[in-house]
Design a protein around this motif. Structure first.
Motif, PDB file in Angstrom:
ATOM      1  N   GLU A  85       0.834  -1.204   0.000  1.00  0.00           N
ATOM      2  CA  GLU A  85       0.000   0.000   0.000  1.00  0.00           C
ATOM      3  C   GLU A  85       0.871   1.257   0.000  1.00  0.00           C
ATOM      4  N   ALA A  86       1.968   1.217   0.760  1.00  0.00           N
ATOM      5  CA  ALA A  86       2.872   2.370   0.809  1.00  0.00           C
ATOM      6  C   ALA A  86       3.482   2.662  -0.554  1.00  0.00           C
ATOM      7  N   GLU A  87       3.822   1.608  -1.295  1.00  0.00           N
ATOM      8  CA  GLU A  87       4.399   1.807  -2.627  1.00  0.00           C
ATOM      9  C   GLU A  87       3.404   2.476  -3.561  1.00  0.00           C
ATOM     10  N   VAL A  88       2.130   2.098  -3.463  1.00  0.00           N
ATOM     11  CA  VAL A  88       1.109   2.726  -4.301  1.00  0.00           C
ATOM     12  C   VAL A  88       0.932   4.189  -3.892  1.00  0.00           C
ATOM     13  N   LEU A  89       0.941   4.437  -2.594  1.00  0.00           N
ATOM     14  CA  LEU A  89       0.814   5.812  -2.112  1.00  0.00           C
ATOM     15  C   LEU A  89       1.988   6.676  -2.568  1.00  0.00           C
ATOM     16  N   LYS A  90       3.180   6.095  -2.598  1.00  0.00           N
ATOM     17  CA  LYS A  90       4.344   6.828  -3.112  1.00  0.00           C
ATOM     18  C   LYS A  90       4.119   7.226  -4.569  1.00  0.00           C
ATOM     19  N   LEU A  91       3.558   6.316  -5.342  1.00  0.00           N
ATOM     20  CA  LEU A  91       3.293   6.613  -6.747  1.00  0.00           C
ATOM     21  C   LEU A  91       2.234   7.704  -6.879  1.00  0.00           C
ATOM     22  N   ILE A  92       1.212   7.659  -6.019  1.00  0.00           N
ATOM     23  CA  ILE A  92       0.190   8.711  -6.045  1.00  0.00           C
ATOM     24  C   ILE A  92       0.825  10.055  -5.687  1.00  0.00           C
ATOM     25  N   SER A  93       1.664  10.052  -4.652  1.00  0.00           N
ATOM     26  CA  SER A  93       2.352  11.275  -4.256  1.00  0.00           C
ATOM     27  C   SER A  93       3.213  11.816  -5.388  1.00  0.00           C
ATOM     28  N   ARG A  94       3.968  10.933  -6.020  1.00  0.00           N
ATOM     29  CA  ARG A  94       4.837  11.352  -7.123  1.00  0.00           C
ATOM     30  C   ARG A  94       4.010  11.883  -8.288  1.00  0.00           C
ATOM     31  N   THR A  95       2.857  11.281  -8.536  1.00  0.00           N
ATOM     32  CA  THR A  95       1.990  11.722  -9.634  1.00  0.00           C
ATOM     33  C   THR A  95       1.492  13.143  -9.397  1.00  0.00           C
TER      34      THR A  95
END
Length: 298
Positions: A85-95
């Motif tokens: 879940e953290a990895e997906v959140l990192k991608l959302i943050s980066r987006t």
């Protein structure tokens, strides 16, 4: 966004700061004239919260952006464990960072930190909110970004109490918050940095931070002088990044201009030229700045 970045954007990359100093040379330094707690725009200050900012940000997206973020949200809900879940959140943050919305990027970086509970994750959230503060135009958004940055950096400091950088970043953000919030005194942040200087008198990041504040915030080059000189003394015995040395020499050149010490001014320009023999673009700018100074002597 590089998720490993742990430096406040207020001071950004030293190399970029040095080039900016060169570009602004002809105009001199300007001390910020925004009064403490003064709104940055004429309209009344609004009371914001993160959910309001998120809703407004989502409403401003185009259809393709909405579709991409919706897919990421679905992937997040289907995550099997915290790290996934953290990895997906990192991608959302980066987006969101790539979309140019640094506040919402910080919002999701904070969610990563809440899951992982590491000093590095909280530092990333804090410095991302710091980016939002630097780029925000409205006073209320700047205030909220600074508050969130400080809260995150405080968490980073508590989890990694030996990290000097977390403490530097937190002190800097208190100073920034004081410019948009009349209830916060700038000396709170300054005091935190001065405490660091007492604990770590030979720490280069601490010396440079206080030197920059004296030179660019208060316009007190004389107060900044011993800090930059000490950095260069340390560089004679220990490894100090070239960009840091360049910045110290640059500020000291201005100190000695103020003191009308031509010999010292030229010495520091020559030192900068010696440090940039493999950077022709920087050398060209430095030579131009030095020539401008020499012209004033004629």
């Amino acid at each position: 966004m590089n998720q490993s970045n742990s430096h406040i954007v207020v001071l950004s990359a030293t190399g970029l700061l040095f080039l900016s100093l060169l570009a602004l040379y002809a105009f001199g330094y300007t001390v910020p004239n925004v009064k403490k707690g003064q709104p940055t725009e004429d309209q009344p200050e609004l009371i914001l919260n993160e959910e309001t900012v998120l809703a407004e940000a989502r409403a401003a997206l185009d259809s393709s952006q909405v579709a991409f973020l919706t897919a990421l949200d679905q992937e997040r809900t289907q995550s099997d464990d915290i790290r996934q879940e953290a990895e997906v959140l990192k991608l959302i943050s980066r987006t969101w960072y790539e979309y140019g919305n640094f506040f919402i990027s910080g919002y999701y970086a904070k969610k990563v930190a809440e899951l992982l509970q590491t000093g590095d994750a909280w530092s990333i959230a804090g410095t991302t909110y710091g980016s939002a503060f630097s780029r925000a135009k409205k006073n209320d958004l700047k205030k909220l970004a600074a508050q969130q940055s400080i809260a995150a950096l405080s968490q980073a400091r508590e989890l990694q109490p030996d990290s000097i950088q977390h403490r530097i970043n937190e002190g800097l953000m208190y100073i920034e918050l004081s410019t948009v919030d009349a209830t916060v005194m700038p000396m709170k942040g300054v005091g935190m940095l001065q405490q660091l200087a007492q604990e770590y008198p030979d720490n280069v990041p601490v010396l440079m931070t206080l030197g920059r504040l004296s030179a660019t915030r208060s316009g007190d080059l004389a107060k900044a002088k011993p800090r930059f000189e000490k950095v260069l003394q340390i560089a004679q015995k220990s490894a100090v990044e070239r960009d840091i040395q360049l910045e110290a020499h640059f500020f000291l050149a201005d100190v000695y201009k103020e003191e009308e010490n031509t010999e010292k001014v030229l010495y520091h320009y020559d030192q900068m030229l010696a440090l940039t023999v493999d950077q022709p673009g920087v050398q060209e700018q430095l030579k131009r700045v030095k020539e401008q100074y020499e012209t004033t002597l004629q």
